[in-house]
Design a protein around this motif. Structure first.
Motif, PDB file in Angstrom:
ATOM      1  N   SER A   1       0.820  -1.211   0.000  1.00 54.65           N
ATOM      2  CA  SER A   1       0.000   0.000   0.000  1.00 54.65           C
ATOM      3  C   SER A   1       0.856   1.265   0.000  1.00 54.65           C
ATOM      4  CB  SER A   1      -0.948   0.003   1.197  1.00 54.65           C
ATOM      5  OG  SER A   1      -0.216  -0.069   2.405  1.00 54.65           O
ATOM      6  N   ALA A   2       2.015   1.230   0.682  1.00 55.13           N
ATOM      7  CA  ALA A   2       2.875   2.422   0.713  1.00 55.13           C
ATOM      8  C   ALA A   2       3.372   2.757  -0.685  1.00 55.13           C
ATOM      9  CB  ALA A   2       4.049   2.195   1.660  1.00 55.13           C
TER      10      ALA A   2
ATOM     11  N   ASN B   1       1.901   1.867  -3.561  1.00 56.61           N
ATOM     12  CA  ASN B   1       0.752   2.273  -4.371  1.00 56.61           C
ATOM     13  C   ASN B   1       0.332   3.706  -4.067  1.00 56.61           C
ATOM     14  OD1 ASN B   1       0.691  -0.242  -5.562  1.00 56.61           O
ATOM     15  ND2 ASN B   1      -0.845  -1.070  -4.158  1.00 56.61           N
ATOM     16  N   ARG B   2       0.432   4.087  -2.821  1.00 57.56           N
ATOM     17  CA  ARG B   2       0.108   5.456  -2.424  1.00 57.56           C
ATOM     18  C   ARG B   2       1.050   6.441  -3.128  1.00 57.56           C
ATOM     19  NH1 ARG B   2      -1.787   7.940   2.767  1.00 57.56           N
ATOM     20  NH2 ARG B   2      -0.494   9.747   3.231  1.00 57.56           N
ATOM     21  N   ARG B   3       2.324   6.101  -3.178  1.00 54.91           N
ATOM     22  CA  ARG B   3       3.302   6.954  -3.858  1.00 54.91           C
ATOM     23  C   ARG B   3       3.036   6.998  -5.367  1.00 54.91           C
ATOM     24  NH1 ARG B   3       8.781   7.382  -1.355  1.00 54.91           N
ATOM     25  NH2 ARG B   3       8.519   7.167   0.892  1.00 54.91           N
TER      26      ARG B   3
ATOM     27  N   ILE C   1      -7.152   4.239  -1.469  1.00 53.94           N
ATOM     28  CA  ILE C   1      -6.000   5.140  -1.366  1.00 53.94           C
ATOM     29  C   ILE C   1      -6.445   6.592  -1.462  1.00 53.94           C
ATOM     30  CG2 ILE C   1      -3.849   5.847  -2.481  1.00 53.94           C
ATOM     31  CD1 ILE C   1      -3.508   2.890  -3.328  1.00 53.94           C
TER      32      ILE C   1
ATOM     33  N   ASP D   1      -7.753   7.685   1.816  1.00 51.48           N
ATOM     34  CA  ASP D   1      -6.650   7.920   2.761  1.00 51.48           C
ATOM     35  C   ASP D   1      -5.959   9.252   2.477  1.00 51.48           C
ATOM     36  OD1 ASP D   1      -7.090   5.551   4.059  1.00 51.48           O
ATOM     37  OD2 ASP D   1      -5.492   4.444   3.020  1.00 51.48           O
ATOM     38  N   LEU D   2      -5.709   9.531   1.193  1.00 56.13           N
ATOM     39  CA  LEU D   2      -5.016  10.769   0.830  1.00 56.13           C
ATOM     40  C   LEU D   2      -5.877  11.996   1.130  1.00 56.13           C
ATOM     41  CD1 LEU D   2      -3.373   9.690  -2.563  1.00 56.13           C
ATOM     42  CD2 LEU D   2      -2.244   9.959  -0.346  1.00 56.13           C
TER      43      LEU D   2
ATOM     44  N   ASP E   1      -5.688  12.637   4.806  1.00 61.34           N
ATOM     45  CA  ASP E   1      -4.388  13.182   5.202  1.00 61.34           C
ATOM     46  C   ASP E   1      -4.137  14.590   4.653  1.00 61.34           C
ATOM     47  OD1 ASP E   1      -3.885  10.856   6.539  1.00 61.34           O
ATOM     48  OD2 ASP E   1      -2.605   9.979   4.974  1.00 61.34           O
TER      49      ASP E   1
END
Length: 400
Positions: free
Chosen positions: A19-20, A22-24, A55, A58-59, A62
């Protein structure tokens, strides 16, 4: 939304525990392309629609991504585009050169929010660091005055200074030996409370070109930087390559005559330092940038004489770069005024024959890049942003 131009994005992975990464991947896709819908993102990154939705949520939570107004095209269902929130993250960039320092703050999309500069005592790092920390405090104060949440959204401090780094007994004043031996990163980390990273000035200039300049969207490019010294920033497979010791691209150290007592490093003949010496100018002089610009626009005979000789040496360096790295293009960047760099670019043609001299090219072998004296500081600031948000293969390896 992007039904004409292809969307530039790296592929995500639908494996568990990634997931980290994919988030990037999603953040980079939005940075490269602007606003995209969830469907656009799923197609471009090869992630499932559910993964993209998770994602994006989540973004949004944040504060890094925001939804725009829904768009309807034709008779299809309306869709919601998403874009990055510029104030979702900030970073500070610091350029240290032999006689000056520049500090900038940039936001998540690379826009400069605040800047400051000051002179530095030559090769006196203890005193110089105090000047630098005062500048950093000043721009942080300006930033806090504009964005109340800025301190908790600062991702780091990027530092750029001339290399090469870590050489044995660097007693040559050209290489800033006192700064080389000073615990710079530790002093800056202690004085700012931020994570600190270091790169050479050419790498920082290449980072700036990659984000907002001629290397944007180019996977293989070399930025030939002509400043007080000379170096090359290497963009290989879409990522900055720094080498095993952070010294990749130090082409200015290459000897023009490989043997004999007359062998001279390239940067002693074709850098701005050599021009200052040729013109009898003091590199600490105020208004030097404007003076050089005026002389270049007037095609002053002394400047033109230096240009002719420097262009011959730089033409050789382009040939060397093309032969070793096979880039899509070489980008000439500099802290000099654009008028002077254009004279250099023109005088470097015709280029020497090389493997890059092909009949079908999408990009020129050599092109003009950034000539902004602040570009190195901006590129230095982009490094913490990149470290925090750009996708890297290592993220998958760590997750595995």
């Amino acid at each position: 939304m992007h039904d004409i131009s292809p969307i530039r994005a790296k592929s995500g992975t639908n494996q568990e525990g990634t997931s980290a990464h994919n988030r990037r991947v999603m953040i980079e896709a939005l940075r490269l392309n602007g606003a995209l819908s969830r469907a656009d993102l799923a197609r471009a990154t090869q992630l499932t629609k559910q993964a993209v939705s998770n994602i994006i949520e989540d973004l949004e939570r944040d504060g890094l991504v925001v939804a725009l107004d829904a768009v309807r095209k034709g008779r299809g269902q309306p869709f919601t585009p998403y874009r990055l929130v510029p104030e979702g993250a900030f970073a500070i960039g610091l350029q240290i050169d032999r006689h000056l320092t520049r500090v900038v703050v940039v936001d998540l999309v690379g826009k400069v929010i605040a800047r400051a500069e000051a002179g530095l005592p030559f090769d006196e790092p203890s005193e110089g660091v105090e000047i630098i920390l005062a500048l950093v405090d000043r721009v942080r104060g300006e930033l806090a005055g504009m964005f109340s949440q800025s301190e908790r959204r600062l991702v780091g401090l990027g530092v750029a200074m001339p290399g090469p780094f870590g050489l044995k007994n660097p007693d040559n004043k050209w290489m800033m030996p006192a700064w080389q031996q000073f615990p710079l990163l530790e002093a800056l980390a202690a004085g700012t409370g931020l994570d600190v990273g270091l790169q050479n000035d050419a790498a920082a200039c290449a980072t700036a070109e990659r984000i907002v300049g001629a290397a944007h969207g180019v996977d293989h490019a070399v930025c030939l930087y002509v400043g007080y010294g000379i170096a090359a920033g290497l963009i290989l497979n879409g990522e900055l390559y720094s080498g095993g010791n952070g010294n990749a691209g130090e082409v200015g150290m290459a000897l023009l005559s490989p043997s004999g007592p007359g062998s001279t490093p390239l940067e002693h003949r074709a850098s701005l330092a050599s021009l200052y010496q040729h013109l009898g100018l003091d590199p600490t002089e105020r208004g030097l940038y404007e003076t050089l610009g005026t002389l270049a626009l007037a095609q002053d005979p002394r400047v033109m004489g230096w240009v002719e000789k420097a262009a011959s040496d730089l033409r050789w360096s382009v040939h060397l770069i093309e032969t070793i790295f096979d880039p899509q293009t070489v980008i000439l960047t500099s802290s000099a005024p654009e008028a002077l760099v254009r004279l250099l670019l023109q005088a470097m043609h015709p280029l020497l024959p090389s493997i890059a001299d092909r009949p079908v090219r999408r990009l020129p072998r050599l092109q003009l890049g950034t000539t902004d004296p602040w570009a190195i500081a901006v590129g230095a600031a982009a490094e913490p942003i990149s470290r925090a948000f750009d996708p890297r293969f290592s993220a998958i390896l760590k997750a595995g």
